[in-house]
Design a protein around this motif. Structure first.
Motif, PDB file in Angstrom:
ATOM      1  N   GLY A 222       0.735  -1.213  -0.106  1.00  0.00           N
ATOM      2  CA  GLY A 222       0.060  -0.183   0.056  1.00  0.00           C
ATOM      3  C   GLY A 222       0.784   1.299  -0.080  1.00  0.00           C
ATOM      4  N   LEU A 223       1.832   1.249   0.626  1.00  0.00           N
ATOM      5  CA  LEU A 223       2.817   2.526   0.779  1.00  0.00           C
ATOM      6  C   LEU A 223       3.505   2.693  -0.602  1.00  0.00           C
ATOM      7  N   TRP A 224       3.831   1.758  -1.198  1.00  0.00           N
ATOM      8  CA  TRP A 224       4.600   1.824  -2.322  1.00  0.00           C
ATOM      9  C   TRP A 224       3.668   2.180  -3.703  1.00  0.00           C
ATOM     10  N   MET A 225       2.273   1.931  -3.349  1.00  0.00           N
ATOM     11  CA  MET A 225       1.517   2.294  -4.360  1.00  0.00           C
ATOM     12  C   MET A 225       1.304   3.628  -4.197  1.00  0.00           C
ATOM     13  N   ALA A 226       1.080   4.100  -2.833  1.00  0.00           N
ATOM     14  CA  ALA A 226       0.791   5.651  -2.499  1.00  0.00           C
ATOM     15  C   ALA A 226       2.047   6.339  -3.011  1.00  0.00           C
ATOM     16  N   TYR A 227       3.240   6.030  -2.684  1.00  0.00           N
ATOM     17  CA  TYR A 227       4.661   6.631  -3.261  1.00  0.00           C
ATOM     18  C   TYR A 227       4.628   6.703  -4.762  1.00  0.00           C
ATOM     19  N   ARG A 228       4.378   5.818  -5.390  1.00  0.00           N
ATOM     20  CA  ARG A 228       4.334   5.963  -6.788  1.00  0.00           C
ATOM     21  C   ARG A 228       3.312   6.796  -7.373  1.00  0.00           C
ATOM     22  N   ALA A 229       2.132   6.701  -6.971  1.00  0.00           N
ATOM     23  CA  ALA A 229       1.169   7.671  -7.431  1.00  0.00           C
ATOM     24  C   ALA A 229       1.403   9.164  -7.275  1.00  0.00           C
ATOM     25  N   ALA A 230       2.048   9.192  -6.161  1.00  0.00           N
ATOM     26  CA  ALA A 230       2.497  10.727  -5.769  1.00  0.00           C
ATOM     27  C   ALA A 230       3.587  10.942  -6.738  1.00  0.00           C
ATOM     28  N   ARG A 231       4.664  10.114  -6.759  1.00  0.00           N
ATOM     29  CA  ARG A 231       5.576  10.456  -7.756  1.00  0.00           C
ATOM     30  C   ARG A 231       5.150  10.829  -9.344  1.00  0.00           C
ATOM     31  N   ASP A 232       4.047  10.148  -9.549  1.00  0.00           N
ATOM     32  CA  ASP A 232       3.352  10.445 -10.907  1.00  0.00           C
ATOM     33  C   ASP A 232       2.664  11.555 -10.917  1.00  0.00           C
TER      34      ASP A 232
END
Length: 473
Positions: A222-232
């Motif tokens: 969940g955290l890495w989904m959140a990070y990658r969405a924020a990165r985009d």
């Protein structure tokens, strides 16, 4: 809640003239009832007589009779309701309105607007009354949860929810397909290629459950989904009811800098290269629109309030909640048991997802039944209180790592076993761990508009990092 503040409604906003105009317009233009009833309902009228007259007009229309002063009076006499509705003279007076069908629609919306204002006043007065009592048995958080539930009920669709023709829905689907074909998806990516290919990204307004047993890595996913969405470039909120902000930050640093979490936590074993990498990560995430909320004991209402506040600064692209089992239910819900609490949270989060028009990723613990099976890959039946979760979720994903269970089977030397035999068994176990140590699966067990199946990811345990299979080094 409304009953507690009922006396206030005597002074609340209403417009008898507008209500009479709508009813008169419907008597003059019977066909307009099909428009009016998609906007207004009996309960929206402040004058109870007007609400009952509106319901009578609807009943006449449903029976195939035109609603006019004569048929309405006959209906009222048959129901022995004429006197309570103001008598024949009052019904005749209503028919003097000269509203057009368009004006009926606008006036009906005004009636609903006034109704909502009355409900808001009643809800606010109830909250004031309850907060003033300082009841030790009712926490401010529980009161806020009640208030939020009332506000959700006031604005949760109802008779004025828009309806569209099937051709419009098909047109929207065609537009979305055209945009997707051009690489302009309206969905939010998970950041993992194979998972995005199977899910098509995360739909705004969708609820995505990510389940797993403790230790499987659902928080990390969940955290890495959140990070990658924020990165985009998507604005993301991660509500952590279990881990502190610093722990989540440590995981981000570990994954981006390649520093084992244990070494980050210890600090004293950090090398100069580690400190340099940490500084780069700080600069890398400084401007990311990723926001962490680590308050414990949150309710659905408190999470929603923070999410709405964040959305006022820019459209919210994703909300991640870790995890469902730690969300505190309102007191009146809690007394009905854990199943009722999960159902309440699941339903409320579905409304929040639609209200904010963003995907909600809901992390969820699985029950212990999976531990007793030979094949420990989860199924939908392993969700705790699975009925409500399975029903409300647009997709259910399970995180599974075979290495988690294989590690627990580490060989121990048996009585009388030679060192050679024991060494061979250890070597075989290590070879198995080397082969599967970084293998991770995301099992798509439910998806409303797509296929079911399994996606392979890579997982690095020292840094608790997920990546596309083959990309993790």
């Amino acid at each position: 809640m409304t009953d507690a503040a009922a006396p206030l409604l005597n002074y609340a906003p209403s417009s008898p003239e507008v209500e009479m105009a709508v009813l008169g317009g419907l008597l003059a233009h019977p066909a307009a009832i099909d428009v009016a009833r998609t906007i207004v309902a009996q309960q929206h009228f402040a004058d109870d007589r007007h609400g009952r007259i509106f319901e009578a007009i609807c009943a006449l229309a449903d029976s195939g009779q035109p609603a006019n002063p004569f048929t309405l009076r006959a209906w009222a006499e048959r129901e022995r309701d004429l006197a309570d509705l103001g008598g024949g003279a009052y019904l005749a007076k209503l028919a003097t309105s000269s509203l057009t069908a368009v004006a009926i629609r606008d006036h009906a919306r005004h009636i609903v607007d006034l109704y909502r204002r009355r409900r808001l006043i009643a809800a606010a007065q109830f909250a004031i009354d309850q907060a003033s009592k300082a009841d030790p048995g009712q926490s401010p958080a529980a009161l806020a949860d009640q208030m939020q539930a009332e506000l959700d009920a006031i604005f949760d669709g109802g008779a004025d929810a828009p309806i569209i023709a099937a051709r419009e829905a098909v047109r929207q689907a065609a537009t979305q397909a055209e945009l997707a074909a051009k690489g302009q998806r309206q969905t939010v990516p998970t950041g993992f290629r194979a998972l995005d290919q199977m899910l098509g990204g995360l739909e705004p307004g969708g609820v995505y459950v990510v389940g797993g047993r403790p230790g499987m890595g659902k928080t990390s996913l969940g955290l890495w989904m959140a990070y990658r969405a924020a990165r985009d470039g998507h604005r993301v909120m991660f509500a952590s009811l279990e881990m502190a902000d610093a722990q989540l930050g440590r995981r981000i640093v570990a994954g981006l800098a390649g520093i084992p979490i244990e070494r980050l936590r210890d600090g004293q074993r950090m090398t100069q290269a580690d400190w340099s990498a940490l500084l780069k990560v700080e600069q890398q995430v400084a401007k990311l629109p990723l926001f962490l909320d680590d308050r414990a004991g949150q309710t659905v209402a408190s999470i929603a309030a923070r999410a709405r506040g964040l959305a006022r600064g820019g459209r919210l692209g994703m909300l991640v909640i870790d995890h469902l089992g730690l969300i505190q239910p309102p007191r009146e819900i809690a007394r009905h048991g854990p199943t009722a609490a999960v159902e309440h949270a699941s339903n409320a989060l579905k409304r929040i997802a639609k209200d904010l028009a963003c995907p909600v990723i809901l992390l969820c613990q699985l029950n212990r039944a999976v531990e007793g099976r030979d094949d420990k890959r989860p199924t939908l039946a392993d969700l705790r209180q699975s009925g409500a979760i399975e029903q409300d979720a647009d997709a259910v994903l399970f995180v599974y790592r075979e290495a988690y269970y294989a590690r627990r089977d580490m060989p121990r030397r048996m009585t009388g076993e030679t060192a050679t035999v024991y060494g061979e068994r250890q070597a075989a176990w290590r070879a198995q761990m080397d082969e599967i140590g970084r293998d991770a699966e995301v099992i798509v067990a439910k998806q409303r508009d797509g296929a079911l199946g399994c996606v392979s990811l890579a997982y690095d345990e020292p840094t608790a990092t997920f990546d596309d299979a083959g990309d993790l080094v």
